[in-house]
Design a protein around this motif. Structure first.
Motif, PDB file in Angstrom:
ATOM      1  N   ARG A  97       2.304   4.846   1.551  1.00 24.77           N
ATOM      2  CA  ARG A  97       1.185   4.417   1.764  1.00 24.77           C
ATOM      3  C   ARG A  97       0.463   5.106   0.540  1.00 24.77           C
ATOM      4  O   ARG A  97       0.495   7.106   1.372  1.00 24.77           O
ATOM      5  N   GLU A 144       5.002   2.585  -1.360  1.00 29.16           N
ATOM      6  CA  GLU A 144       5.314   0.780  -0.921  1.00 29.16           C
ATOM      7  C   GLU A 144       4.171   0.068  -0.625  1.00 29.16           C
ATOM      8  O   GLU A 144       4.337  -1.000  -1.318  1.00 29.16           O
ATOM      9  N   ARG A 145       3.025   0.746  -0.609  1.00 27.94           N
ATOM     10  CA  ARG A 145       1.328   0.108  -0.267  1.00 27.94           C
ATOM     11  C   ARG A 145       0.874   1.467  -1.530  1.00 27.94           C
ATOM     12  O   ARG A 145       0.570   2.206  -0.566  1.00 27.94           O
ATOM     13  N   GLU A 185      -3.372   0.899  -1.217  1.00 30.20           N
ATOM     14  CA  GLU A 185      -4.649   0.413  -0.790  1.00 30.20           C
ATOM     15  C   GLU A 185      -5.751   0.698  -1.380  1.00 30.20           C
ATOM     16  O   GLU A 185      -5.578   2.388  -1.761  1.00 30.20           O
ATOM     17  N   SER A 202      -4.810  -3.880  -0.783  1.00 30.94           N
ATOM     18  CA  SER A 202      -3.951  -3.401  -0.240  1.00 30.94           C
ATOM     19  C   SER A 202      -3.274  -4.548  -1.921  1.00 30.94           C
ATOM     20  O   SER A 202      -3.841  -5.545  -2.383  1.00 30.94           O
ATOM     21  N   LEU A 246       1.467  -4.089  -2.899  1.00 31.72           N
ATOM     22  CA  LEU A 246       2.668  -3.959  -2.392  1.00 31.72           C
ATOM     23  C   LEU A 246       2.561  -3.510  -3.743  1.00 31.72           C
ATOM     24  O   LEU A 246       3.335  -3.970  -4.487  1.00 31.72           O
TER      25      LEU A 246
END
Length: 174
Positions: A83, A119-120, A122, A164, A166
């Motif tokens: 992240r 992958e993320r 935020e 978030s 993704l």
């Protein structure tokens, strides 16, 4: 606002310092940021040299190649490499024109390619900052919920909204 006028690029301290000072001294722009508006050119220059230059992903938000704000992605720690945290600031005279939303979408378009381990993405937004919440929602971020008393900002414990996006989410759905 035409998208072709908006771009993201690496800061050039010698060329961009005066433009940086426009929003770095703007109390409205800094209201929800972790930093206070700069009052000293020396302090601002030290910040650019010590933080921005070495930052792994920090870009100027430009209108016609002139910086009017900044956007960054801070990587997670080794245990949380999946992240990154998005942050942005825009000079208040440019608010409400769709520029921040476009800049966030531009980050989404590139960050998952540039950082394939991510992958993320935020973002934490103060509950009292509805403009920034709208930016993220228009850019396709999902509002996950309120984190109560989550950060201390400017000497006060604040509630923030967690958003978030993704790598598997699609901008096409917007």
């Amino acid at each position: 606002m035409e998208d072709t006028q908006i771009s993201l690029r690496v800061f050039d301290i010698s060329e961009d310092f005066d433009d940086f000072m426009v929003w770095a001294t703007d109390s409205k722009a800094a209201r929800f940021c972790s930093w206070e508006p700069y009052t000293s050119k020396e302090d601002a220059l030290n910040y650019l040299k010590e933080t921005v230059v070495s930052h792994p992903w920090f870009r100027a938000i430009c209108l016609g190649n002139r910086p009017i704000g900044a956007i960054s992605v801070a990587p997670g720690s080794d245990n949380n490499r999946c992240r990154g945290e998005l942050g942005y600031v825009l000079a208040s005279k440019y608010w409400g024109q769709g520029i921040a939303t476009r800049a966030v979408k531009m980050v989404i378009d590139s960050i998952f390619v540039e950082w394939p381990h991510l992958e993320r993405l935020e973002a934490l937004v103060d509950v009292e900052n509805p403009g920034s919440q709208r930016v993220l929602e228009k850019a396709g971020f999902l509002r996950e919920g309120v984190l109560r008393k989550y950060v201390i900002r400017k000497g006060k414990t604040r509630d923030v909204v967690m958003y978030s996006f993704l790598s598997t989410d699609s901008l096409a759905q917007l």
